[in-house]
Write a protein that holds these residues in place. Structure first.
Motif, PDB file in Angstrom:
ATOM      1  N   THR A  87       0.920  -1.202   0.067  1.00 60.42           N
ATOM      2  CA  THR A  87      -0.118  -0.067  -0.016  1.00 60.42           C
ATOM      3  C   THR A  87       0.841   0.969  -0.132  1.00 60.42           C
ATOM      4  O   THR A  87       1.877   1.272   0.732  1.00 60.42           O
ATOM      5  CB  THR A  87      -0.866   0.023   1.141  1.00 60.42           C
ATOM      6  N   PHE A  88       0.565   2.212  -0.841  1.00 54.99           N
ATOM      7  CA  PHE A  88       1.343   3.422  -0.741  1.00 54.99           C
ATOM      8  C   PHE A  88       0.056   4.637  -0.480  1.00 54.99           C
ATOM      9  O   PHE A  88      -0.957   4.574  -0.784  1.00 54.99           O
ATOM     10  CB  PHE A  88       1.622   3.926  -2.346  1.00 54.99           C
ATOM     11  N   ILE A  89       0.533   5.499   0.715  1.00 54.90           N
ATOM     12  CA  ILE A  89      -0.405   6.529   0.944  1.00 54.90           C
ATOM     13  C   ILE A  89       0.437   7.886   0.606  1.00 54.90           C
ATOM     14  O   ILE A  89       1.296   8.070   1.274  1.00 54.90           O
ATOM     15  CB  ILE A  89      -0.845   6.202   2.494  1.00 54.90           C
ATOM     16  N   TYR A  90      -0.099   8.600  -0.257  1.00 59.32           N
ATOM     17  CA  TYR A  90       0.576  10.001  -0.240  1.00 59.32           C
ATOM     18  C   TYR A  90      -0.605  11.125   0.295  1.00 59.32           C
ATOM     19  O   TYR A  90      -1.578  11.252   0.015  1.00 59.32           O
ATOM     20  CB  TYR A  90       0.685   9.992  -1.938  1.00 59.32           C
ATOM     21  N   VAL A  91      -0.002  12.022   0.973  1.00 59.84           N
ATOM     22  CA  VAL A  91      -0.346  13.030   1.419  1.00 59.84           C
ATOM     23  C   VAL A  91       0.051  14.534   0.885  1.00 59.84           C
ATOM     24  O   VAL A  91       1.255  14.658   1.050  1.00 59.84           O
ATOM     25  CB  VAL A  91      -0.283  13.390   3.068  1.00 59.84           C
ATOM     26  N   GLU A  92      -0.365  14.958   0.070  1.00 59.16           N
ATOM     27  CA  GLU A  92      -0.130  15.995  -0.729  1.00 59.16           C
ATOM     28  C   GLU A  92      -0.702  17.398   0.013  1.00 59.16           C
ATOM     29  O   GLU A  92      -1.832  17.782   0.230  1.00 59.16           O
ATOM     30  CB  GLU A  92      -0.905  16.250  -2.078  1.00 59.16           C
ATOM     31  N   ILE A  93       0.208  17.944   0.943  1.00 65.29           N
ATOM     32  CA  ILE A  93      -0.262  18.939   2.219  1.00 65.29           C
ATOM     33  C   ILE A  93      -0.609  20.079   1.463  1.00 65.29           C
ATOM     34  O   ILE A  93      -1.431  20.738   2.132  1.00 65.29           O
ATOM     35  CB  ILE A  93       1.241  19.285   2.851  1.00 65.29           C
ATOM     36  N   PRO A  94      -0.034  20.759   0.394  1.00 63.68           N
ATOM     37  CA  PRO A  94      -0.663  21.972  -0.268  1.00 63.68           C
ATOM     38  C   PRO A  94      -2.162  22.001  -0.599  1.00 63.68           C
ATOM     39  O   PRO A  94      -2.759  22.829  -0.788  1.00 63.68           O
ATOM     40  CB  PRO A  94       0.266  22.053  -1.637  1.00 63.68           C
ATOM     41  N   LYS A  95      -2.734  20.543  -0.963  1.00 65.50           N
ATOM     42  CA  LYS A  95      -3.898  20.674  -1.197  1.00 65.50           C
ATOM     43  C   LYS A  95      -5.035  20.597  -0.093  1.00 65.50           C
ATOM     44  O   LYS A  95      -6.181  20.499  -0.165  1.00 65.50           O
ATOM     45  CB  LYS A  95      -4.129  19.199  -1.947  1.00 65.50           C
ATOM     46  N   PHE A  96      -4.436  20.475   1.219  1.00 65.93           N
ATOM     47  CA  PHE A  96      -5.052  20.649   2.420  1.00 65.93           C
ATOM     48  C   PHE A  96      -5.299  22.083   2.698  1.00 65.93           C
ATOM     49  O   PHE A  96      -4.565  22.760   3.102  1.00 65.93           O
ATOM     50  CB  PHE A  96      -4.521  19.839   3.656  1.00 65.93           C
ATOM     51  N   LYS A  97      -6.456  22.592   2.466  1.00 65.89           N
ATOM     52  CA  LYS A  97      -6.614  23.966   2.509  1.00 65.89           C
ATOM     53  C   LYS A  97      -7.951  24.371   3.474  1.00 65.89           C
ATOM     54  O   LYS A  97      -8.486  25.562   3.730  1.00 65.89           O
ATOM     55  CB  LYS A  97      -7.368  24.423   1.140  1.00 65.89           C
ATOM     56  N   LYS A  98      -8.299  23.391   4.561  1.00 67.81           N
ATOM     57  CA  LYS A  98      -9.052  23.377   5.599  1.00 67.81           C
ATOM     58  C   LYS A  98      -8.546  24.751   6.424  1.00 67.81           C
ATOM     59  O   LYS A  98      -7.420  24.622   6.852  1.00 67.81           O
ATOM     60  CB  LYS A  98      -9.516  22.254   6.281  1.00 67.81           C
ATOM     61  N   ARG A  99      -9.426  25.411   7.071  1.00 65.04           N
ATOM     62  CA  ARG A  99      -9.452  26.601   7.949  1.00 65.04           C
ATOM     63  C   ARG A  99      -9.545  26.129   9.199  1.00 65.04           C
ATOM     64  O   ARG A  99     -10.139  24.913   9.432  1.00 65.04           O
ATOM     65  CB  ARG A  99     -10.019  27.780   7.520  1.00 65.04           C
ATOM     66  N   GLU A 100      -9.045  26.575  10.465  1.00 61.56           N
ATOM     67  CA  GLU A 100      -9.152  26.120  11.719  1.00 61.56           C
ATOM     68  C   GLU A 100     -10.851  25.540  12.161  1.00 61.56           C
ATOM     69  O   GLU A 100     -11.146  24.813  12.566  1.00 61.56           O
ATOM     70  CB  GLU A 100      -9.005  27.164  12.735  1.00 61.56           C
ATOM     71  N   GLU A 101     -11.768  26.635  11.622  1.00 71.62           N
ATOM     72  CA  GLU A 101     -13.153  26.218  11.802  1.00 71.62           C
ATOM     73  C   GLU A 101     -13.631  25.161  11.022  1.00 71.62           C
ATOM     74  O   GLU A 101     -14.779  24.596  11.170  1.00 71.62           O
ATOM     75  CB  GLU A 101     -13.932  27.492  11.689  1.00 71.62           C
ATOM     76  N   GLU A 102     -12.999  24.687   9.960  1.00 73.07           N
ATOM     77  CA  GLU A 102     -13.559  23.580   9.141  1.00 73.07           C
ATOM     78  C   GLU A 102     -12.640  22.033   9.621  1.00 73.07           C
ATOM     79  O   GLU A 102     -13.322  21.177   8.905  1.00 73.07           O
ATOM     80  CB  GLU A 102     -13.103  23.811   7.542  1.00 73.07           C
ATOM     81  N   LEU A 103     -11.994  22.008  10.478  1.00 64.48           N
ATOM     82  CA  LEU A 103     -11.182  21.077  11.073  1.00 64.48           C
ATOM     83  C   LEU A 103     -12.239  19.990  11.679  1.00 64.48           C
ATOM     84  O   LEU A 103     -12.813  20.432  12.602  1.00 64.48           O
ATOM     85  CB  LEU A 103     -10.117  21.199  11.731  1.00 64.48           C
ATOM     86  N   ASN A 104     -12.590  18.773  11.114  1.00 62.95           N
ATOM     87  CA  ASN A 104     -13.540  17.918  12.091  1.00 62.95           C
ATOM     88  C   ASN A 104     -12.963  16.620  12.432  1.00 62.95           C
ATOM     89  O   ASN A 104     -13.978  15.715  12.507  1.00 62.95           O
ATOM     90  CB  ASN A 104     -14.579  17.838  11.137  1.00 62.95           C
ATOM     91  N   SER A 105     -11.828  16.381  12.401  1.00 70.61           N
ATOM     92  CA  SER A 105     -11.133  15.058  12.625  1.00 70.61           C
ATOM     93  C   SER A 105      -9.799  15.178  13.401  1.00 70.61           C
ATOM     94  O   SER A 105      -9.140  16.146  13.039  1.00 70.61           O
ATOM     95  CB  SER A 105     -10.934  14.059  11.484  1.00 70.61           C
TER      96      SER A 105
END
Length: 279
Positions: free
Chosen positions: A157-175
């Motif tokens: 299994t390969f899992i890639y996390v593309e950090i620049p595509k994570f654009k959630k603001r503080e109030e949008e964090l839900n996990s």
């Protein structure tokens, strides 16, 4: 890719920062927590053992493989964790080569009878760049499947996390995974531990990541790691700019050969009058 000014907390995308947070035995609970959030219940990691990051092949002529982090789980499964700050043309190829090397090394040398049973191998790539500019999800999970989308082999299994595509603001964090990714992306420019990150695991992370808590030797190592990251970025940026300028000059030459006006050439290529005159 972003290169923020040095802040109160270490940059997790420097080699020193990444390994201080995720790469030491006293702090392995940080890595375990991050991976468990990443696997989202599909797998639960109880414990990890850190392995040597430099692996030699069975033959003296084999190329060495140097991982960022290599760990073994309680059931013998192996985890390669790679942090990649700058885009690399053949990053996917490199990842495949890494897992192939690890799988090859599972072959027992002294055992004559072996039934080819392999232990699972996971590669987690934490990237400060994107494979492409699509709006797809910031986490990609890659497995071997048949042409109908059915899993063919579940031990790779390969899992890639593309950090620049994570654009959630503080109030949008839900996990908790959102919290981790927000932290990795913004830790270098956070001045204090946000209220929503007051979980004990994050309190520990901020304690070990605070620059003022580094001893003299670690501070020197961190400064060197930051300088190395900035020098590499500057080199890549210069190469990119040189390539863009060469392309513009080539386009301008072709337009000149076709008898197009200097004004049009400058408008299309962005070259100045003096740059155009030098062609």
């Amino acid at each position: 890719m972003h290169l923020a000014k040095p802040g109160r907390f270490i940059d997790p995308f420097t080699d020193f920062g990444f390994k201080r947070i995720f790469g030491s035995e006293p702090n392995k609970d940080l890595l375990i927590d991050f991976l468990n959030q990443l696997f989202a219940g599909e797998k639960y990691i109880i414990d990890l053992t850190y392995d040597k990051t430099e692996q030699n092949g069975p033959l003296s002529a084999d190329r060495k493989v140097i991982f960022d982090l290599l760990c073994t789980g309680a059931d013998g499964e192996q985890f390669i964790i790679e942090m990649q700050r700058i885009r690399q043309e053949f990053f996917k190829d490199r990842c495949l080569y890494y897992v192939a090397s690890l799988i090859r090394d599972q072959v027992p040398i002294s055992t004559k009878s072996w039934n080819y049973r392999l232990k699972p191998v996971y590669l987690i790539g934490i990237m400060d760049f994107c494979f492409d500019e699509t709006d797809r999800h910031f986490i990609s999970k890659v497995m071997l499947k048949d042409d109908k989308g059915k899993a063919f082999y579940d031990k790779l299994t390969f899992i890639y996390v593309e950090i620049p595509k994570f654009k959630k603001r503080e109030e949008e964090l839900n996990s908790e995974l959102d919290n981790w990714l927000f932290l990795l992306k913004h830790m270098n420019n956070i001045d204090k531990l946000p209220l929503f990150l007051r979980r004990p695991i994050f309190k520990k992370l901020f304690d070990i990541a605070e620059v003022s808590n580094l001893n003299k030797q670690d501070k020197m190592a961190y400064d060197a790691s930051v300088k190395q990251a900035r020098d590499l970025y500057a080199t890549k940026e210069t190469a990119w700019n040189d390539g863009v300028m060469a392309s513009k000059r080539e386009t301008a030459k072709k337009m000149k050969e076709k008898g197009l006006s200097d004004e049009l050439i400058m408008e299309v290529t962005g070259l100045s009058e003096s740059q155009l005159a030098m062609l």
